[in-house]
Design a protein around this motif. Sequence first.
Motif, mmCIF file in Angstrom:
data_model
loop_
_atom_site.group_PDB
_atom_site.id
_atom_site.type_symbol
_atom_site.label_atom_id
_atom_site.label_comp_id
_atom_site.label_asym_id
_atom_site.label_seq_id
_atom_site.Cartn_x
_atom_site.Cartn_y
_atom_site.Cartn_z
ATOM 1 N N HIS A 116 0.815 -1.215 0.000
ATOM 2 C CA HIS A 116 0.000 0.000 0.000
ATOM 3 C C HIS A 116 0.851 1.268 0.000
ATOM 4 O O HIS A 116 0.413 2.311 -0.487
ATOM 5 N N GLU B 72 -7.733 3.769 6.272
ATOM 6 C CA GLU B 72 -8.440 3.494 5.006
ATOM 7 C C GLU B 72 -9.858 4.048 5.040
ATOM 8 O O GLU B 72 -10.330 4.613 4.060
ATOM 9 N N GLU C 266 -9.861 7.682 4.454
ATOM 10 C CA GLU C 266 -9.600 7.977 3.037
ATOM 11 C C GLU C 266 -10.828 7.684 2.175
ATOM 12 O O GLU C 266 -11.154 8.444 1.255
ATOM 13 N N GLN D 221 -1.017 7.484 -5.653
ATOM 14 C CA GLN D 221 -2.178 8.291 -5.244
ATOM 15 C C GLN D 221 -1.788 9.757 -5.068
ATOM 16 O O GLN D 221 -2.554 10.660 -5.416
ATOM 17 N N GLU E 254 -8.166 2.075 -2.188
ATOM 18 C CA GLU E 254 -8.386 2.185 -0.734
ATOM 19 C C GLU E 254 -9.366 1.100 -0.269
ATOM 20 O O GLU E 254 -9.160 0.482 0.772
#
Length: 175
Positions: free
Chosen positions: A56, A118, A121, A63, A151
């Motif tokens: 991630h 997460e 987000e 991102q 996400e």
Amino acid sequence: MATTRKAAKAANKGLEDLFLDGLKDIYYAEKKILKALPKMAKGAESEEVAAAFEKHRMETEGQVERLEEIFEIFGKAARGKTCPAIDGILEEGSEILEDYQGAPALDAGLVAAAQAVEHYEIARYGTLAAWAEQLGKSDVVDLLNATLKEEVATDEALSGLGEGGVNERALQEAA
Ligand SMILES: [Fe+2]
Ligand SMILES: [Fe+2]
């Protein structure tokens, strides 16, 4: 007088202002997350949890780039704005790292801390995508949805790790 001026300025603020403020918020958040993920990966007990954080981290780099593209589309310089929410969520993750170092429940705590990130987000990107849609910026919607998908997938992968053994290990080893 100052209050009146502030109110007059606020009266002109519309959805694009709200969107750009939200964009600065998540840009700040992603950069903070980018710094936190290697610490979480390093601290994790199991290799699979560490690998999930590392995966991630790489996605998060992309991102950040997407957000920079969006700033460019709006003709704005990419700038973050302090997000106390993500600072707090990451602070809680650091506490888990400290308080559970070497403990059987460490990874269960880290997975939960990462899922809180997460979910923050997902909330932000969902809103930003809806506002971008309203603003008629379909290219921006696509960029935001690409990140939102990552996400959601990360959140699901973390759930899988928790339910796939991490939570149970925390229970068993403590017994
Ligand atoms: Fe992210
Ligand atoms: Fe994320």
